[in-house]
Structure formats: structure tokens, C-alpha cells
Design a protein around this motif. Structure first.
Motif, short mmCIF file in Angstrom:
data_model
loop_
_atom_site.label_atom_id
_atom_site.label_comp_id
_atom_site.label_asym_id
_atom_site.label_seq_id
_atom_site.Cartn_x
_atom_site.Cartn_y
_atom_site.Cartn_z
N PRO A 397 -3.51 -6.99 -19.71
CA PRO A 397 -3.46 -7.37 -18.30
C PRO A 397 -2.06 -7.80 -17.88
O PRO A 397 -1.40 -8.55 -18.59
N GLU A 398 -1.63 -7.30 -16.74
CA GLU A 398 -0.33 -7.67 -16.19
C GLU A 398 -0.58 -8.48 -14.93
O GLU A 398 -1.03 -7.96 -13.92
N ILE A 399 -0.30 -9.79 -15.01
CA ILE A 399 -0.63 -10.70 -13.92
C ILE A 399 0.52 -10.80 -12.92
O ILE A 399 0.30 -10.90 -11.72
N GLY A 400 1.76 -10.82 -13.40
CA GLY A 400 2.90 -10.84 -12.50
C GLY A 400 2.87 -9.64 -11.57
O GLY A 400 2.63 -8.51 -12.01
N VAL A 401 3.09 -9.87 -10.29
CA VAL A 401 3.00 -8.77 -9.32
C VAL A 401 4.06 -7.70 -9.59
O VAL A 401 3.79 -6.51 -9.52
N ALA A 402 5.26 -8.12 -9.93
CA ALA A 402 6.32 -7.15 -10.24
C ALA A 402 6.10 -6.61 -11.65
O ALA A 402 6.11 -7.35 -12.62
N SER A 403 5.91 -5.32 -11.76
CA SER A 403 5.56 -4.73 -13.05
C SER A 403 6.73 -4.75 -14.03
O SER A 403 7.86 -4.42 -13.68
N TYR A 589 15.60 -14.30 -13.45
CA TYR A 589 16.41 -15.52 -13.42
C TYR A 589 17.06 -15.77 -12.05
O TYR A 589 17.25 -16.92 -11.64
N ILE A 590 17.38 -14.70 -11.32
CA ILE A 590 17.88 -14.88 -9.95
C ILE A 590 16.77 -15.45 -9.07
O ILE A 590 16.99 -16.37 -8.27
N GLY A 591 15.55 -14.91 -9.21
CA GLY A 591 14.43 -15.44 -8.44
C GLY A 591 14.16 -16.90 -8.74
O GLY A 591 13.90 -17.71 -7.83
N ILE A 592 14.24 -17.28 -10.01
CA ILE A 592 14.05 -18.68 -10.40
C ILE A 592 15.16 -19.55 -9.84
O ILE A 592 14.91 -20.65 -9.33
N ALA A 593 16.40 -19.06 -9.90
CA ALA A 593 17.53 -19.83 -9.37
C ALA A 593 17.39 -20.07 -7.87
O ALA A 593 17.86 -21.09 -7.35
N LYS A 594 16.74 -19.14 -7.19
CA LYS A 594 16.54 -19.29 -5.74
C LYS A 594 15.24 -20.04 -5.43
O LYS A 594 14.86 -20.17 -4.26
N GLU A 595 14.53 -20.46 -6.49
CA GLU A 595 13.31 -21.26 -6.38
C GLU A 595 12.19 -20.52 -5.65
O GLU A 595 11.45 -21.09 -4.84
N TYR A 596 12.04 -19.25 -5.99
CA TYR A 596 10.96 -18.45 -5.42
C TYR A 596 9.79 -18.36 -6.40
O TYR A 596 9.95 -18.59 -7.60
N ASP A 597 8.63 -18.00 -5.87
CA ASP A 597 7.44 -17.79 -6.70
C ASP A 597 7.52 -16.38 -7.28
O ASP A 597 7.10 -15.41 -6.64
N VAL A 598 8.07 -16.25 -8.46
CA VAL A 598 8.33 -14.93 -9.02
C VAL A 598 7.06 -14.20 -9.42
O VAL A 598 7.06 -12.96 -9.51
N ASP A 599 5.98 -14.92 -9.67
CA ASP A 599 4.73 -14.26 -10.04
C ASP A 599 4.01 -13.66 -8.84
O ASP A 599 3.31 -12.66 -8.96
N LYS A 600 4.22 -14.27 -7.67
CA LYS A 600 3.52 -13.82 -6.47
C LYS A 600 4.51 -13.69 -5.31
O LYS A 600 4.49 -14.50 -4.38
#
Length: 611
Positions: A397-403, A589-600
Motif C-alpha cells: 500500500p502506498e499511502i503518500g499521495v505523491a507516488s 525535504y523542500i516540502g518539509i522545510a516549507k512546513e507543508y503536509d507532504v503526505d496529503k
């Protein structure tokens, strides 16, 4: 997109449904709701996350052992409390949840307004529900009969689940075009859009087919077609563990799934590739090998990340098998009038196996005599079932929206398919064949090497997290990897990014290059290496910032680039499975640095089951 959970049995329904909706959050949604049946229908729904729904139910009457729940991804009507599901019928006796789109809802709505119906939402779902109520009232029929009549009239895709105040011991569900799985317990049944909310309670499931209606009681499951003929449920065992859909100590599912890739690629190869014997065993291919190896041409149909996998497969198949290949967006293929002949082979690639555009596209190609080969991740999915042959990717199962892991598993399967066809067609030398299967066999360990030394990518991400734009360039097998890298950055960080063949840079994109634009080159050592070195020089001459994915030991590009992301040496046909890994991490890591919800990520859905 959208998530359905329903329960009937001896437990309290609300906790089962809420937990199930949380398991389905990865599918993408903007509102959530639940309806419980106990001396009437109790309805709670809220715009936003499932947590917001939980908040408004604190202190409310949540008693009931039958209920339906839903997470909505907006199609008709903006995200809001009133547009959230479930919806109530005009008489208040029925509640319904719905995934999909009713294409002729406007005409039905007009008919119902003329009859005096008043609508409290902008959704096509409320239209369908009141249409069912109207049929039930005018024909003095049961809900099951009214549903059957309604489904023969509507146009579109749907999974619907209904509860009826006057029949408090029954759930009724129906499916066309969107997935629905029913879990079978002892004295209870669970319904969901996929198996993730069910595995905690049972491993026995039934996948509902298109045009089937399910009548479900606590201790009984009846399946019928739209002609009211009973059909025997096919019960399958789930090959899925609860741990696979939990984070397992990682901060995000996306990071977990990136780091699972040595294991998932190994699982993809396991039991298929035998280096010592020099064989590839894929029964779905072998059982149809004459049709496949003699195909006049191959059409690859996919969407999004799967389309990028198809582009890489085009290079590999044409190189090894000498069969002409075309790669099509499923959303375009299904609406034009493509030329498909008997003897053509369609390869349909989809992580979920439920992608609506891909599903319709291959159904039409199948009608025209094409052989359908499905490459999917989800066992029992619609594409898997309608294909003549195929192969599962076994990525889990791949839960993160970005494959991430599904993409590398697709590339691995497609490489094995290409090698097997080439061997059968005798378009590859034995020496080259053995070299490539050995290269494939080494991929899991090489991916592990990349991941074990990847902490430096955090520093690169910190340098570029605030840029407004990025350009990704690659040549040959690495051109689609550049497209995939750009897509990941867009999805996860909301930075505008474009992927191009490196040689096309001079035909427009070079106008964007200045000292503020990062240009990410996928520049491993291959046939195009000297050419891409020249392209890097052209960027540096215009003061562009160069980040390069390179082969370990490449001192030439290392000396030119501002930042490098090295990967182990690999054959150019296999290298894309490795070169995409640093790009996945860079986006994360860019998404995390920008404090976004990388999973959704905002506005995105995992499984796109509508157009």
C-alpha cells in the motif's frame, strides 16, 4: 479520491467508521461526515479534516451498530458543511454516501424541482438520492427495487451506500467505475473504498464488480446484478498486514515509502528474476506470450506518474524488443478516436488499478481487439480484472499521495516485461540479456546505498526551498525522470517546476535562466553524457544554479555543478530506477522545510476515480 466506510454488525459503528476514514485520508478529501442509524438517522458532517468531524461529535449521541461514513473530494459544489456527505433524502428516511460523478444530474435535478423537491446542497449526490426516493414513492417499491430502476437511468460513475430508517438492519450498496470492497466478519460486515480500513477486523473480502448491487445484513451478504439475478460472492483472502499502512516510526508516509524502496523493488523481483538460471518468470506474460511477442505495436496508456513510467518503458521496449511504442495520456486517448487494430497490445499502468480515464480507455481498446496488459499495484482492482494478462508490482500500500515506491516498482516490472519479450523475440543477445538481469538484480542494494547516504539532500533542500521556479532537464532514458522530478516538486512543495529534454532547453526554457533559477539535471553516465555536459555549460554561462544527479566518480560534472546528488553506476536502461530516488528526497525535504503536509498535498487525490 473520496473515501467510503460503512459498518453493520454488533459493534458500535462510529469508532469503526472514524478509524476507517482516517485510514482513507491519503486518498485526498476536503470534508467528512457520518450517518448512524438507531431509532432514526443521526447525521454529522463537517468541512475539513476527519479531526474536525470528531470535534463536532463530542458529547453527541453516537449510539448505533449500523452507519456510513465518507470523506469528500469536491466535484459538484465547493467544499462546505452542506456539500459534505452523507446526504439525507427529502423525506428524511434515507441517507447516502457516493463516490464518482453523475453526469446527467442536471436533467434529473430539473425534473425533481418541477415535482417540488428542494435541494440543500450543490451536489450530484443529493440529486441521485432524491431521484431514488422519488422512484420508491411513486412505484411503492422497496429501496432495493428503486435503486435498481434509478441506476438504469443515470449516466456516470458511482459507488453508493444507503441506509433506510424503515429498514434498520440493512445496508444497500452499488458500484460502477469506482472501487468497493466488503469485509466479511462473524456477524458483521465492513465496507470501504479499499482494504486499508478493513484489515484490522478481517482478512476475508469480496470485491464488488461493476453493475452489482449488494444487500448487506449483519450475518448475510447478497449480490445481485441490475437484472435482479443473484450472483455468488467471490471471497478472497487479503495479503496485507496492518503494519504496512502505519508510519512505522517515520515522520511521514512519503518518507517511509521512499525508504521502503530497497524492499519493495526486491519484492517486485522476488520469484520472477533468477540470475543463476538466467530466467525471468512472469506467468501472466508467459501464458499470453504468442500474442504479446507478435504485437504489431504497443500502446502504453497511463496518467501522471504512471505516464512517466510509460515514457521510460517506451525507450526500453523499443531498444530491446524492436516493437514500435506509443505512450498516451489515458484522459486524451479515451475521448479521441484512436486507431487501434487487432494485434495491437495495450499496456495499462496504474498504481490503484482504478484510475477512471485509464479504465475507460482500455475498455474501448479491448472492444477493438487489442490485447490488454495491466501493470497495477492493487490486487483485485478493476484494471487487473479486465486485462487479458498482466503483472502486479507488489509495492504494498502506498499511502503518500505523491507516488514514490509505486513508480520504481512499475519501472522494475516494465524492465522485466521488456526483457522477457526481447528474449522471446530474439532481439537481444544472450550476453546483453544476462548483463541486464544482473543489473536489475543489483538495484535493491544500490537503492539502499543511495538512501543510506542521503542526509546531505536536506542541506540542498534548505538552499532552494524559497525559489519560485525550477527547471528539470534530462536526455534519453533520463528525460522522463526529469519530468517525474518536476512533478514531485510541484506536488509536494507547490513550487512551479517544468521538465524538458535537455536539448529542447534552447527552444524556449533557456529564456528563464538567471542566477535565481535552479536547474536540476539528471546527468548519469550514458550515451548522452557529453551532450548533457554541454547543456550544463550553457546554463552556467548564464549564471544558472545547477543541481545534478550524477554517477559516482563523475568528476567532470562534479566540477561544474553547484550541488551534486550521486548514485551508483548502472546500465543506462536501469539507471532511471536509481536516478529518481534523490529527486524524490529533494522534493520531500523542500516540502518539509516549507512546513507543508507532504503526505496529503492540497487539492490532490491518491486514486483518481473521476474524470
Amino acid at each position: 479520491m473520496c473515501g467510503i466506510v460503512a459498518y453493520i454488525g454488533y459493534r458500535q459503528a462510529y469508532p469503526v467508521i472514524i478509524k476507517g476514514l482516517k485510514r482513507l485520508e491519503y486518498r485526498g478529501y476536503d470534508s467528512a461526515g457520518v450517518a448512524l442509524l438507531n431509532h432514526g438517522i443521526k447525521l454529522y458532517k463537517k468541512k475539513g479534516k476527519v479531526a474536525a468531524l470528531e470535534e463536532i461529535t463530542i458529547g453527541k449521541d453516537l449510539d448505533g451498530s449500523i452507519g456510513i461514513g465518507h470523506t469528500r473530494w469536491a466535484t459538484h459544489g465547493e467544499p462546505s458543511d452542506r456539500n459534505a456527505h452523507p446526504h439525507l433524502s427529502a423525506n428524511g428516511k434515507l441517507a447516502m454516501i457516493h463516490n464518482g460523478i453523475i453526469e446527467n444530474y442536471a436533467a434529473l435535478r430539473h425534473e425533481l424541482i418541477k415535482k417540488g423537491y428542494v435541494f440543500h446542497s450543490d451536489t450530484d449526490t443529493e440529486v441521485l438520492l432524491n431521484f431514488i426516493e422519488d422512484i420508491q414513492k411513486n412505484n411503492e417499491s422497496t429501496l432495493e427495487e428503486a435503486l435498481r430502476i434509478a441506476l438504469k437511468r443515470i449516466v456516470g460513475a458511482y459507488v453508493i451506500v444507503l441506509i433506510d430508517k424503515d429498514d434498520p438492519d440493512t445496508l444497500i450498496a452499488a458500484r460502477k467505475g469506482s472501487p468497493l470492497v466488503i469485509g466479511i466478519g462473524k456477524g458483521e460486515h465492513f465496507l470501504a473504498s479499499d482494504a486499508s480500513p478493513i484489515i484490522e477486523y478481517t482478512k476475508e473480502v469480496v470485491y464488488v464488480n461493476d453493475y452489482q448491487i449488494a444487500i448487506i445484513k449483519a450475518d448475510e451478504l447478497i449480490l445481485k446484478n441490475l437484472g435482479n439475478e443473484r450472483q455468488t460472492p467471490f471471497i478472497q483472502k487479503l495479503d496485507l498486514e496492518l503494519a504496512a499502512i502505519e508510519k512505522g516510526g517515520y515522520d511521514h508516509f512519503m518518507l517511509k515509502e521512499i525508504y521502503e524502496q530497497p524492499h519493495t523493488i526486491y519484492d517486485c523481483l522476488r520469484g520472477r528474476l533468477d540470475v543463476s538460471e538466467g530466467t525471468i518468470t512472469m506467468s501472466g506474460i508467459q501464458n499470453n506470450i504468442d500474442l504479446i511477442k507478435n504485437a504489431n505495436r504497443i500502446l502504453i496508456i497511463a496518467c501522471g506518474t504512471s505516464w512517466h513510467a510509460g515514457l521510460i518503458a517506451e525507450y526500453v521496449i523499443e531498444e530491446l524488443c524492436r516493437i514500435p511504442v506509443e505512450v498516451e495520456y489515458a484522459s486524451e486517448f479515451r475521448y479521441r478516436n484512436p486507431v487501434v487494430h487487432k494485434g495491437d497490445m495495450i499496456i495499462a499502468i496504474s498504481q490503484s488499478g482504478e484510475t477512471a480515464d485509464t479504465l475507460v480507455a482500455i475498455e474501448r481498446a479491448k472492444e477493438q481487439g487489442a490485447v490488454i496488459l495491466g501493470i497495477v499495484n492493487v490486487v483485485g482492482s478493476s484494471i487487473a480484472r479486465i486485462s487479458h494478462a498482466g503483472a502486479y508490482t507488489h509495492a504494498g500500500p502506498e499511502i503518500g499521495v505523491a507516488s514514490t515506491k509505486a513508480f520504481t516498482a512499475q519501472l522494475t516490472v516494465l524492465a522485466m516485461v521488456a526483457l522477457k519479450i526481447a528474449k522471446e523475440r530474439e532481439t537481444i543477445t544472450n550476453e546483453r540479456y544476462l548483463h541486464l538481469i544482473n543489473e536489475l538484480n543489483e538495484v535493491p542494494e544500490k537503492v539502499k546505498q543511495i538512501l543510506d547516504g542521503a542526509d546531505y539532500i536536506k542541506d540542498i533542500a534548505a538552499k532552494y526551498k524559497d525559489v519560485p521556479n525550477a527547471l528539470y532537464l534530462g536526455r534519453g532514458y533520463n528525460f522522463p525522470v526529469a519530468l517525474e522530478g518536476a512533478l514531485k516538486l510541484k506536488e509536494i512543495s507547490y513550487i512551479h517546476a517544468e521538465g524538458y529534454p535537455a536539448a529542447e532547453m534552447k527552444h524556449g526554457p533557456i529564456a528563464l535562466v538567471d542566477e535565481n533559477l535552479p536547474v536540476i539535471f539528471v546527468a548519469t553516465k550514458d550515451t548522452y553524457h557529453e551532450k548533457i555536459v554541454s547543456n550544463i555549460q550553457e546554463i552556467k554561462a548564464r549564471k544558472g544554479k545547477v543541481i545534478a544527479v550524477i554517477t559516482e566518480g563523475d568528476e567532470t560534472i562534479k566540477g561544474m555543478a553547484d550541488d551534486i546528488m550521486p548514485i551508483p553506476e548502472a546500465d543506462e536502461l536501469i539507471a532511471p530506477i536509481l536516478s529518481v530516488i534523490p529527486l524524490q528526497l529533494l522534493s520531500y525535504y523542500i516540502g518539509i522545510a516549507k512546513e507543508y503536509d507532504v503526505d496529503k498535498p492540497r487539492n490532490l487525490a491518491k486514486s483518481v476515480t473521476v474524470e
